[in-house]
Each structure stands twice: as C-alpha cells, then as structure tokens.
Design a protein around this motif. Sequence first.
Motif, short mmCIF file in Angstrom:
data_model
loop_
_atom_site.label_atom_id
_atom_site.label_comp_id
_atom_site.label_asym_id
_atom_site.label_seq_id
_atom_site.Cartn_x
_atom_site.Cartn_y
_atom_site.Cartn_z
N THR A 1 3.81 -0.05 -9.71
CA THR A 1 3.47 0.76 -9.29
C THR A 1 2.50 2.35 -9.77
OG1 THR A 1 4.57 0.63 -6.90
CG2 THR A 1 3.02 2.66 -6.61
N GLY A 2 1.70 2.85 -9.57
CA GLY A 2 0.62 4.23 -10.13
C GLY A 2 -0.47 3.65 -11.39
N GLY A 3 -1.48 3.95 -11.17
CA GLY A 3 -2.37 3.71 -11.98
C GLY A 3 -3.18 2.00 -11.78
N ILE A 4 -2.40 1.41 -10.84
CA ILE A 4 -3.18 -0.10 -10.94
C ILE A 4 -3.94 -0.28 -9.91
CG2 ILE A 4 -2.64 -2.38 -9.66
CD1 ILE A 4 0.61 -1.89 -10.61
N GLY A 5 -5.31 -0.78 -10.14
CA GLY A 5 -5.90 -0.73 -9.14
C GLY A 5 -6.57 -2.04 -8.85
N MET B 1 13.40 -3.83 -8.45
CA MET B 1 13.04 -2.28 -9.05
C MET B 1 11.24 -1.67 -9.09
SD MET B 1 15.27 -2.85 -12.90
CE MET B 1 16.38 -3.39 -12.29
N LYS B 2 10.98 -0.76 -8.82
CA LYS B 2 9.65 -0.36 -8.81
C LYS B 2 9.81 0.14 -10.26
CE LYS B 2 6.52 4.21 -7.44
NZ LYS B 2 6.97 4.39 -6.48
N PHE B 3 8.32 -0.36 -11.24
CA PHE B 3 8.06 -0.10 -12.58
C PHE B 3 7.23 1.03 -12.26
CE2 PHE B 3 5.69 -0.34 -15.55
CZ PHE B 3 6.91 -0.02 -17.15
N PHE B 4 7.96 2.93 -12.06
CA PHE B 4 6.57 3.24 -11.67
C PHE B 4 6.36 4.52 -13.05
CE2 PHE B 4 6.21 7.46 -10.31
CZ PHE B 4 4.73 8.13 -10.19
N PRO B 5 5.54 5.15 -13.63
CA PRO B 5 4.24 5.30 -13.22
C PRO B 5 3.96 4.03 -14.50
CG PRO B 5 4.77 7.05 -14.40
CD PRO B 5 5.56 6.88 -14.42
N GLY C 1 0.07 0.21 -4.73
CA GLY C 1 -0.94 0.91 -4.68
C GLY C 1 -1.83 1.29 -3.79
N SER C 2 -2.25 2.60 -4.22
CA SER C 2 -3.14 3.59 -2.89
C SER C 2 -4.74 2.99 -2.89
CB SER C 2 -3.11 4.43 -3.06
OG SER C 2 -3.46 5.36 -4.53
N TRP C 3 -4.82 2.19 -4.05
CA TRP C 3 -6.53 2.12 -3.79
C TRP C 3 -7.09 1.67 -2.79
CZ3 TRP C 3 -2.83 -2.02 -6.63
CH2 TRP C 3 -4.04 -3.19 -5.06
N GLY D 1 8.57 6.30 0.99
CA GLY D 1 8.72 6.68 -0.44
C GLY D 1 9.15 7.98 -1.10
N THR D 2 8.56 7.89 -2.70
CA THR D 2 9.29 9.23 -3.25
C THR D 2 10.70 10.01 -2.27
OG1 THR D 2 6.98 9.74 -2.60
CG2 THR D 2 7.81 11.25 -4.21
N VAL D 3 11.35 8.51 -2.12
CA VAL D 3 12.72 9.77 -1.86
C VAL D 3 13.33 9.84 -2.59
CG1 VAL D 3 14.42 8.71 -0.31
CG2 VAL D 3 12.70 7.31 0.66
N VAL E 1 5.20 5.16 3.05
CA VAL E 1 4.60 5.83 3.68
C VAL E 1 5.64 7.09 2.16
CG1 VAL E 1 4.92 7.56 5.56
CG2 VAL E 1 4.22 5.60 5.53
N THR E 2 4.83 7.84 1.89
CA THR E 2 5.35 9.01 0.58
C THR E 2 5.65 10.19 1.25
OG1 THR E 2 2.61 9.67 -0.20
CG2 THR E 2 3.74 7.65 -1.60
N LEU E 3 7.04 10.74 1.48
CA LEU E 3 7.42 11.63 1.67
C LEU E 3 7.48 13.40 1.03
CD1 LEU E 3 11.28 11.27 1.99
CD2 LEU E 3 8.84 10.91 3.82
N PRO F 1 0.77 -0.95 -0.29
CA PRO F 1 -0.08 -0.08 -0.02
C PRO F 1 0.90 1.35 -0.43
CG PRO F 1 0.29 -0.97 1.73
CD PRO F 1 0.40 -2.12 1.08
N VAL F 2 0.69 2.19 -0.47
CA VAL F 2 1.20 3.19 -0.59
C VAL F 2 0.60 4.41 0.19
CG1 VAL F 2 2.13 4.84 -2.25
CG2 VAL F 2 2.22 2.89 -3.28
N VAL F 3 1.07 4.58 1.34
CA VAL F 3 0.47 6.44 1.57
C VAL F 3 0.63 7.22 1.41
CG1 VAL F 3 -0.76 5.75 4.40
CG2 VAL F 3 0.15 4.04 3.16
O1 LIG Z 1 4.88 9.53 -4.31
C1 LIG Z 1 5.67 8.49 -4.96
O2 LIG Z 1 6.99 8.47 -5.16
C2 LIG Z 1 5.01 7.10 -5.68
O3 LIG Z 1 5.12 6.10 -5.24
C3 LIG Z 1 3.89 6.91 -6.34
C4 LIG Z 1 2.98 6.77 -6.33
O4 LIG Z 1 3.51 5.24 -5.79
C5 LIG Z 1 1.63 6.04 -6.89
O5 LIG Z 1 1.48 7.42 -6.88
C6 LIG Z 1 0.59 5.38 -6.07
O6 LIG Z 1 -0.20 5.34 -7.41
P1 LIG Z 1 -1.24 5.00 -7.51
O7 LIG Z 1 -1.69 3.96 -6.46
O8 LIG Z 1 -2.00 5.65 -9.00
O9 LIG Z 1 -1.76 6.80 -6.40
#
Ligand SMILES: O=C(O)C(=O)C[C@H](O)[C@H](O)COP(=O)(O)O
Length: 237
Positions: A181-185, A152-156, A203-205, A92-94, A66-68, A39-41
């Motif tokens: 991560t990013g846009g996944i539900g 690795m994180k695959f983003f977005p 994900g944050s869903w 996260g977001t480091v 926990v994103t910064l 979970p991305v918080v």
């Molecule tokens: O701030 C960051 O570096 C992140 O970690 C980005 C997040 O991983 C995504 O924004 C989560 O994506 P959603 O699940 O679409 O909300």
Amino acid sequence: MSSPLPSAPPPPPVPASAAIATAAASPASSVLDLAPVIPVVVVEDAADAVPLARALVAGGLPAIEVTLRTPAAPDALRAIAAEVPDAVVGAGTVITPEQVREVVAAGARFLVSPGWTDVLLESMRTSGVPFLPGVSTVSEVVALLERGVREMKFFPALAAGGTPYLKAIAGPLPQARFCPTGGIGPDSAPDYLALPNVACVGGSWMLPADAVAARDWARIERLARAAAGLSAGGTSR
Ligand SMILES: O=C(O)C(=O)C[C@H](O)[C@H](O)COP(=O)(O)O
C-alpha cells in the motif's frame, strides 16, 4: 577503557507451537482474500461514510480500511459497521493500544498499522480482531515471522522499493504474504498482484478527493468496480 554496557533483558521466548498456531490461524487472511484491492479511506465528514462504503461494496470492494487520520474516523467506522452489513470495515493508521481499543469498540473488524512495535502487536493480538502490521524492511519482516505473523502491510510500497523489492524478498522469505500500500494505482496494481507474495493491494485511487467532495458515489462505485476487476494480468481477476 569504559565498562561494557549492561545488556538488555532478553525478550520473552515465543513458543514455537504458539507461533505456528498463530500463523496457521493467520488472522488477516480472510480480509486479504476478499478482493484484489483494499480501499484506503480518509473520511472528513462522518455523514459521507455510509454512502461511500455502500458505493465501494456495490463496486465489489467489501474490505474497507478507514484511516484514523481524521477526527471523523471513529464515527465513520461506527456508522459503516452499523449500517453497511456487507462491508468488512477496518481501521487504518492504528499506532497505539488506545486506538486499538477505541476502534474495536467502534466496530472495526480488522486493524492495519503503517508500522509496528511489540507493544502495538500485543494489543492487536489480544484485541481478538485480525490485524495487519506494516513493514518496509527485511528485518521487520523477519521479526514478525519470528512472532508468528505472516501477513503484513508493505508500506509505503512504492517509496520502499515497489515490485522489485517484493520480488527480491519472495526468494528468501516465501512464507511472508503482503498487502502493499502507498503509491499504487490501477496501472501498477496488476504488477503487484502478479507477485507470489502479494495477496492484495491497498490504495486510495478509487476515492478521488473531488469525487468525495462532490459526493459522486456513482463515480466511486465505477472506480471500485474497475479496481475489483484487477488481477495479475490486468483486468478481470
Ligand atoms: O495512514 C495510513 O497508515 C495508511 O494507511 C497509509 C495509506 O495506506 C496510504 O497512504 C495509501 O496510499 P495511497 O494509495 O498512495 O493514497
């Protein structure tokens, strides 16, 4: 005719043995293997951090990023690390070495970045904490493999090509393992989890803004439980 540009000094060589040793001890593997979903918080109020983390852990999602993105993030990390022993809380977001130092001091047990540079990678590596650098291109993947990093994180994830992209690079680059991560539900997560190069998804869903605002931890726990039950086939991993 202009004179040739001076060439940049070559990067220091990475001894193959060091690269292999680093990859073998691939630091994020245990975090990626804790649950199908990380979970991305985004924490606006640090007072929410502990009940929110407890709900996620109770639902079966122990690894929490926990994103910064908010000023409350370091306090949130500290509180979860101190008060939710069953959580494996990461940051996260480091994106800077200063943030690496700050979050490790706050108790982060893993580090996630949306992208990476050699400076960031070096500070993550020397922090002693598992790390997951973000990539969205084949060259970035190859550059990380060259540096001994295989996870690795695959983003977005969705915007960068989603499951067709990951499927396409599994052939030439089977040694890379991803947390898209990013846009996944909940509907698309099983398709990602079905890929051989996907360890888990982020994900944050399971943290809808209205549920967090209402401090509806029971609803978040239910959503977390459903996420924890996801697998390549759909539900129940
Ligand atoms: O701030 C960051 O570096 C992140 O970690 C980005 C997040 O991983 C995504 O924004 C989560 O994506 P959603 O699940 O679409 O909300």
